[in-house]
Design an enzyme around this catalytic site. Structure first.
Site, PDB file in Angstrom:
ATOM      1  N   SER A  74       7.072  10.634  -5.835  1.00 10.65           N
ATOM      2  CA  SER A  74       7.030   9.183  -5.822  1.00 10.65           C
ATOM      3  C   SER A  74       6.841   8.652  -7.234  1.00 10.65           C
ATOM      4  O   SER A  74       6.075   9.191  -8.020  1.00 10.65           O
ATOM      5  CB  SER A  74       5.840   8.780  -4.943  1.00 10.65           C
ATOM      6  OG  SER A  74       5.820   7.419  -4.730  1.00 10.65           O
TER       7      SER A  74
ATOM      8  N   ASP B 264       5.281   5.658  -8.555  1.00  7.79           N
ATOM      9  CA  ASP B 264       4.473   4.482  -8.225  1.00  7.79           C
ATOM     10  C   ASP B 264       3.905   3.925  -9.508  1.00  7.79           C
ATOM     11  O   ASP B 264       2.905   4.436 -10.030  1.00  7.79           O
ATOM     12  CB  ASP B 264       3.340   4.851  -7.272  1.00  7.79           C
ATOM     13  CG  ASP B 264       3.863   5.250  -5.894  1.00  7.79           C
ATOM     14  OD1 ASP B 264       4.919   5.891  -5.832  1.00  7.79           O
ATOM     15  OD2 ASP B 264       3.210   4.914  -4.901  1.00  7.79           O
TER      16      ASP B 264
ATOM     17  N   SER C  36       9.571   5.595  -3.830  1.00  9.39           N
ATOM     18  CA  SER C  36       8.832   5.036  -4.946  1.00  9.39           C
ATOM     19  C   SER C  36       8.548   3.572  -4.702  1.00  9.39           C
ATOM     20  O   SER C  36       9.097   2.959  -3.798  1.00  9.39           O
ATOM     21  CB  SER C  36       9.679   5.159  -6.216  1.00  9.39           C
ATOM     22  OG  SER C  36       9.895   6.492  -6.550  1.00  9.39           O
TER      23      SER C  36
END
Lengths: 362, 362, 362, 362
Positions: C281, C283, C243
């Protein structure tokens, strides 16, 4: 012989406590004008593409200048996106509208959009040549119950005519885009209402115009009261499929995020008339302010703008005004619409003013 | 005499490590076909509304059945919404597309949308009469640098022709909607690429088609390498204004939320060619799967559907495939486009295949 | 004996053409300060809840006044929401942040948030008594590869200490929240970079700070060049799960919609280092400006504010600056991090400065 | 001596026409359980951090298995994001929830979240070590009018106790998270209601639980009727600032997009009690189904799942059920709450059952 029609307040009724603008109309917002073009042609059996025609177009002109050159700050909210409104992605990205806003029957959308391009090209011959293109905004509801939708009978000249016709006096009911619309089993269409807010000696207007085409008879609720006894209607539960387009205008200085918060309140007014916003509904709200126009040809890299303090009483009033004016605009769209016969001799009755008086006016 | 054009892989170059489909095209997804109609007429000085014309339309046909009756699961992502694509609100609400997807020049959108309505009415005469209306999907980029945009020269017959022309062999470069497009200062337009993923013995395809019309010369980056030395270009920093439409297709069983996650990866492929997605860019991605068609006339209240396990290798591969295929499709749109002269004798050169070879092929 | 670490520009390398601020740091934005608290304790086998500990907290202090009383205009963008950041819904609704922004390891989020409440209550004893409550903002990445996450070892005193430590000099690499982070198979963590934009004689700064914890070794791309030959790495394709948290600060006058457009560009910088933003992830990007502080106790109903003209060169430069500074901040987070040994004797090497020089510095 | 409390249906009143589940509770959804922990300590003047305490925690347990290992399909909708609920970004990205859902007073959020981590770590010792971390979900309303919020008096053991207490019998009113809440000037807190839908011989349940803390006295509307004459109340227009958390559960097979459509209907139920959702309101809705659990350890790359046909009667009923059950749950939260005295001897009266009977029961 059709019954005389009245707006809600002409019956001594009203929604909420806030004051209204002079005309109780979206056109109370200074500069905003509304125009209709109504097409009623033919009767009897549907001949797809030929008629009978019960449709039209309604335009909301946000201000009297060159809208492409002086864009308005705007936002939108999709309550239920079973709808074909065009222009929304750019409204959200840029927080602005640069065209006349048009409403019409669903399948008419492309030709009406093309006509709006014509209209703005005329005024701005540099579009697509020396400057950017234009994002036109058109909303819709489905008028296919009474109208030959497939015919797409709204043409360029009708849109231009509607723009020319635009004035502060908003005709309501079965006119313009509302010509073929039906709500709660009754004839409906265009309705409008406004609220006036005075804060620190300054007066602000918020106005709403609806294109109303939703709701089942058994759900109709007027000022908190069910309009029908259960046994009076026999619809199936799954029938609600209609839509509503709501345009909210104000002259309060707001940014697009604030305008989206306002747009999100319109469904609260919608539901107070009895709808639960069914799966097949296109409930789309467009909101704008005339206060902070954005100049297309602005060259400086930053500028001053005015903005409402969201923690002030004013902003809260605007939210409440949206709920109240939306509910009242819907009721006006019902009350002002006359009975209409459409394709295949289908007939939609006007709501009975007498019954409203009996139930609600003491 | 124009230089022979090649796709990226014909030069021995490629993006990423994943395998490609048979045609390295969106049409590797079984059932997907693409058709173009290209309009090149006149030359010399612009006469607004008359020409010269450098425009067209490209259609992506998601499957070979009746798309309105067998809708495809779909989503979209607006990376930068300075764009006029239509049909997005309903895609997001219902997670599906029910029409041919068309791409064209910006101001052509309404007439192309109207033509799509015609096309689907023909096949579905019950639309708007006995069943609901149709949500047509059209995306656009601005071809006004070379083309007389105001003329809106794409007409109904051209759209129908493009649909009839549709096949598995996708012509790339300055064809169809790509006819008048420019990217990174070079002629561009339509490009496509695909990736093949084999998991547990099953093969899946993800294909991308782009309408490419963005980027400044100085930013062009091919496979990680800047294509120009700084001193070779003299553009002002603020010039980037172009747009890109990306259509991602797959035959993997996905729901609309998963398809939106996929759509969000396309900008990662876009930026690898050098763009930072400027303020004036309409970067819009539409993604769909042919795997779980939704029947318009479905009567049961629930049904079985297949779905990809998001924590599996397959889903991750799809994300990566989207980035790779988007980058490669953009490069193909540049490599396959020929030099074109347009309105006011403006000329956009094709990118030099020789220079690409010199820089990138060792 | 660990190799001496360098920032990207200390090696004579750089991302893009825009100028940098004085410190090439988020703290070039006047008023912004950053503080870390780093916890490295124990070694050897993991005893869940006990250690070894490789974690910490990093705070971004948006300005040196009372942040609750003078809120900053802000926005956020979730590129991939497999993340636990808190405070986002209110940032989006109100377009503002009213607390210190903290970053930490995933499971530490609640205790760090509680500590931020303590910190702001101290300064604002009226919170929750005479005035509203406070929305604290904490982002995270997963430091569990090296660290005993279950122990949630960041406590109130550490957060307060990080706030007290805050200064303009931002330590980078394996410090604060970055202590246990890994990117592209190398030790990473905190990195920062800035860009300076001069328009019409006025200077604006945009700075980025990242908490970097993503990417597979085989994908690492530095300034457009792959860092590894294919055969050097042997990871499985599905491994990427990390991440990144990105904080973008500027002193340019922007509203929250404009700040979201800026936040959406950060993933373009992320991907240029080689990531495709895998399914697993988190993000998440937070963006703010120090320019138009919103007073908690404002009583007027409207006020003047300054705003950037989005069609100006300045706004485009800000978008580009975000992409460039994000890429460079990530590279700094790698270059500045030292090799670290963590739980179960797992060791993550620092990236080789020698190899970078060999490959990239001519 | 406090008046005996009744649920709405115990007074012979009801919202809408749909049938209710056996208990008229969210726990009619098979597997769903609800637990409270209530903290009432001290009286008299507020000593910040010490008391008096009028707070608590309420947990909704979606099913009786290991929720982290068998996640539930979920969504959320933020009607007005002046709220601090945590966990929402991951719910939206992944379309699932993997923890117990807790509700509490605003400032208690972090410690309650930390306690949920403890709870799930106990059951899943591999979290953060051999598998991913966990996204815990906590919602809140502000109980600071009666309670010492700054004290954050809900601690780990209370949350664990609430989970242990969980059962099908949902206590309503001033209990758990609802202990200190106030709606429409009356004591409120927790309320619940459900609807039962039978389609093609199969029975589906949709249940709603609210934490109700919003609305001005003058706006209270019960079953369409204003509860107060204008002159009975003297609040200023700008006072409405409260919030509501709504949790909607069902056992119908739905995907996360469908669950968001359901979540968007809850505000329609909220507004029917009189609220316009003021600027300072945190109106957040979480919706989930127990039908299509997602296995954390799933290894296959695709799988079969069941989904509701959105064009069927069933889906429309679910939308309607959400509106009805939300309205009824709010009314139950008022009707079941007893008068409470809190900090600084402030007292909030229970709504008068006698008056409700007088006005509404004929």
């Amino acid at each position: 012989m059709s019954e005389k029609r009245f707006r809600l307040r002409e019956l001594g009724l009203k929604v909420g406590k806030l004051n209204i603008g002079k005309l109780n109309s979206i056109t109370d917002v200074p500069g905003v004008k509304v125009g209709h073009y109504t097409i009623i042609e033919g009767e009897g059996a549907l001949i797809p593409g030929k008629g009978p025609v019960r449709t039209g177009v309604t335009v909301i002109i946000p201000h009297q200048g060159n809208i492409f050159k002086e864009k308005i700050v705007a936002s939108s909210f999709v309550m239920n996106g079973y709808g074909k409104a065009i222009g929304l992605p750019q409204i959200q990205e840029l927080g602005s509208i640069e065209s006349v806003i048009a409403l019409t029957g669903t399948l008419n959308i492309p030709l009406v959009a093309d006509a709006l391009i014509d209209y703005h090209l005329e005024e701005n011959p540099d579009i697509g040549i020396k400057t950017s293109t234009i994002n036109v905004v058109v909303g819709e509801c489905n008028d296919g119950y009474l109208n030959d939708m497939q015919g797409r009978h709204v043409r360029k000249e009708h849109v231009i005519e509607a723009i020319k016709n635009a004035s502060s006096n908003v005709e309501e009911g079965a006119v313009g885009a509302g010509t073929g619309m039906v709500s709660f089993g009754y004839k409906a269409g265009i309705g409008t209402s406004s609220r006036k807010i005075v804060v620190e000696g300054e007066e602000y207007i918020l106005g709403v115009l609806v294109l109303s085409n939703f709701g089942r008879k058994k759900d109709l609720t007027i000022l908190g009261q069910k309009f029908h006894h259960e046994h009076e209607t026999d619809e199936s539960e799954s029938k609600e499929k209609g839509s509503i387009m709501v345009v909210v205008a104000t002259n309060t200085p707001l940014n697009s995020r604030q305008l989206q918060r306002i747009a999100k309140r319109a469904p609260l007014g919608i539901t107070r008339t009895g709808s639960f916003v069914s799966w097949g509904s296109g409930d789309i709200i467009i909101s704008f302010t005339t206060a902070n126009k954005l100049l297309h040809d602005r060259k400086d890299h930053k500028f001053e703008t005015e903005i409402t303090n969201e923690t002030s009483k004013l902003f809260n009033f605007l939210l409440k005004a949206t709920v109240e004016a939306t509910e009242e605009a819907i009721l006006n769209s019902l009350l002002k619409a006359n009975t209409m016969k459409g394709r295949d001799d289908k007939k939609i009755e006007a709501i009975s003013i007498e019954k409203i008086k009996k139930i609600l006016v003491s």
